[in-house]
Scaffold this active site. Sequence first.
Site, PDB file in Angstrom:
ATOM      1  N   TYR A 165       0.824  -1.213   0.000  1.00  0.00           N
ATOM      2  CA  TYR A 165       0.000   0.000   0.000  1.00  0.00           C
ATOM      3  C   TYR A 165       0.862   1.270   0.000  1.00  0.00           C
ATOM      4  O   TYR A 165       0.386   2.340  -0.343  1.00  0.00           O
ATOM      5  CB  TYR A 165      -0.892   0.045   1.248  1.00  0.00           C
ATOM      6  N   HIS A 186      -8.624  -1.236   6.958  1.00  0.00           N
ATOM      7  CA  HIS A 186      -8.204  -2.607   6.645  1.00  0.00           C
ATOM      8  C   HIS A 186      -8.843  -3.577   7.625  1.00  0.00           C
ATOM      9  O   HIS A 186      -9.054  -3.233   8.792  1.00  0.00           O
ATOM     10  CB  HIS A 186      -6.668  -2.712   6.743  1.00  0.00           C
ATOM     11  N   GLY A 187      -9.111  -4.784   7.183  1.00  0.00           N
ATOM     12  CA  GLY A 187      -9.608  -5.834   8.078  1.00  0.00           C
ATOM     13  C   GLY A 187      -8.489  -6.212   9.054  1.00  0.00           C
ATOM     14  O   GLY A 187      -7.314  -6.156   8.687  1.00  0.00           O
ATOM     15  N   ASP A 188      -8.874  -6.610  10.269  1.00  0.00           N
ATOM     16  CA  ASP A 188      -7.816  -6.880  11.252  1.00  0.00           C
ATOM     17  C   ASP A 188      -7.122  -8.229  11.032  1.00  0.00           C
ATOM     18  O   ASP A 188      -6.247  -8.622  11.790  1.00  0.00           O
ATOM     19  CB  ASP A 188      -8.358  -6.758  12.683  1.00  0.00           C
ATOM     20  N   ASP A 189      -7.484  -8.918   9.952  1.00  0.00           N
ATOM     21  CA  ASP A 189      -6.844 -10.209   9.663  1.00  0.00           C
ATOM     22  C   ASP A 189      -5.382 -10.045   9.225  1.00  0.00           C
ATOM     23  O   ASP A 189      -4.641 -10.998   9.189  1.00  0.00           O
ATOM     24  CB  ASP A 189      -7.626 -10.968   8.576  1.00  0.00           C
ATOM     25  N   ASP A 237      10.683 -40.379 -28.768  1.00  0.00           N
ATOM     26  CA  ASP A 237      10.075 -39.086 -29.117  1.00  0.00           C
ATOM     27  C   ASP A 237      10.309 -38.798 -30.601  1.00  0.00           C
ATOM     28  O   ASP A 237      11.141 -37.979 -30.971  1.00  0.00           O
ATOM     29  CB  ASP A 237      10.708 -37.991 -28.242  1.00  0.00           C
ATOM     30  N   THR A 251     -14.559 -10.033   8.549  1.00  0.00           N
ATOM     31  CA  THR A 251     -15.800 -10.809   8.444  1.00  0.00           C
ATOM     32  C   THR A 251     -15.446 -12.297   8.357  1.00  0.00           C
ATOM     33  O   THR A 251     -14.870 -12.740   7.377  1.00  0.00           O
ATOM     34  CB  THR A 251     -16.598 -10.377   7.193  1.00  0.00           C
ATOM     35  N   GLY A 302     -15.166 -16.139   7.848  1.00  0.00           N
ATOM     36  CA  GLY A 302     -15.697 -17.131   6.904  1.00  0.00           C
ATOM     37  C   GLY A 302     -15.720 -16.698   5.454  1.00  0.00           C
ATOM     38  O   GLY A 302     -15.809 -17.529   4.566  1.00  0.00           O
TER      39      GLY A 302
HETATM   40  C1  SPV Z   1       9.691 -31.661 -25.544  1.00  0.00           C
HETATM   41  O1  SPV Z   1       9.619 -31.458 -24.330  1.00  0.00           O
HETATM   42  O2  SPV Z   1       9.191 -32.647 -26.083  1.00  0.00           O
HETATM   43  C2  SPV Z   1      10.383 -30.715 -26.417  1.00  0.00           C
HETATM   44  C3  SPV Z   1      11.467 -29.900 -25.858  1.00  0.00           C
HETATM   45  O3  SPV Z   1      10.088 -30.682 -27.584  1.00  0.00           O
HETATM   46  S1  SPV Z   1      12.927 -30.758 -26.166  1.00  0.00           S
HETATM   47  O4  SPV Z   1      12.784 -32.089 -25.620  1.00  0.00           O
HETATM   48  O5  SPV Z   1      13.981 -30.020 -25.517  1.00  0.00           O
HETATM   49  O6  SPV Z   1      13.141 -30.816 -27.594  1.00  0.00           O
HETATM   50 MG    MG Z   2       8.909 -32.258 -28.221  1.00  0.00          MG
END
Ligand code: SPV
Ligand code: MG
Length: 440
Positions: free
Chosen positions: A83, A97-100, A212, A130, A132
Amino acid sequence: MAKLEKPAQKTIYLGLRGDIIHPGIINIIREGQKHGRVLVGLLTDSAITTHKRLPYLNYEQRREVVESIRGVDQVVPQEDWSYIPNLKKYRPEAIIHGDDWKEGVLSQERELVFALMKEMGGEVIEIPYTQGVNASTLNEAMRSIGTTPGVRLRTLRRLIDIKPLVRIMEAHSGLSGLIIENLEIQKEDGLHSFDGMWASSLTDSTSKGKPDIEAVDLTARLQDLTNILECTTKPIIFDGDTGGKPEHFVFTVRSLERNGVSAVIIEDKEGLKRNSLFGAEVEQTLASIPDFCEKISVGKQAQVTRDFMIIARLESLIAGFPVSDALRRARAYVKAGADGVMIHSREEVGDDIREFCAAFRKEYDRVPIVLVPTTYNQFTERELASWGASIVIYANHMLRSSYPAMVKTARSILEHERSLEAEEFLMPIKEIIELIPGGK
Ligand code: SPV
Ligand code: MG
């Protein structure tokens, strides 16, 4: 006839979030009115997020509501969680202000406010809080009800607008999502928590025992996502791999939007991609700039909401090209409609990333830059933000931490031919049962 003189109007300052209006707020306004004219310091979104979750309504919406409450004379922005700056600026005769605030995070602030008001010859009016009802308990209740896809989707853009750096953590299951949703730590500069989740292709596929390589189909990944969506409310950024062919990407964009995902990141690799961190021995070929621009533009045309973001991921540094190549591509992708760029690198020093950020920021001061500092993990969030980053993604850390923990336990059981010795690594059964409410 004697004219009824209004008592000289003192200014009574009241700091408010004003996101959820409840009887406690009306009560404090009424009390304030008894002492003078009520000047509401309405906390801005960025002031709130230093200590609390992003409010449901943005500043303008909250201002409209608070201005309409009977008894509120004026609303001004309070740009700081404290503030103090506004008290110095507006020099009210009193703050109410609330006293909480006698206990908890605001107790220190209370002392500062008392000292300042005394110095300015003003007073502090404390009224019984207040019981609750307060915004925090109501917030908790709203969170347990959940969110809507639209609200969740919009939140990412709002966070980018108000936070120096948006902090995103990987989630690959409902449970990892819940940790990200709920974990908070109190630090000197406020409450720290994760702003949202990354649906990573690496951890989605690894958790299924698959590589992946863009082989896990979108439907399977959306099923994983559903588990996360069902038990969280924070925004999600989806790892869209290459996005596939433009005609596939149209469906991906719409499915993600429908589910309330805030953004998809697609990478400019050619064909089915391989994970960028695989190492230099895996050759990575880049898409042609026109082809990738076409995909971005088709995706942008396909989206039905205004706020969904398509972020273009630059793989130049991964594929062995210089920063200048990444920049050339970044310009083209932004022109094609990309709402942000992600620059990726396997280097540990971070120089290439910093160089890219500096050059890109010279040309685009507002287009968000996303960084994934898996290899250059020595830099703090403050440093990444100072380079110009808008979003940091910790892309695989929840999965990578769970694997060694599981191996350790499995190994202990094998070694000891019982589970007693592993117990110290484990969460007590009582805790796991109570972790997810609603079992009773
Ligand atoms: C993922 O997390 O799948 C990515 C990021 O694409 S990386 O693994 O760094 O490519
Ligand atoms: Mg990826």
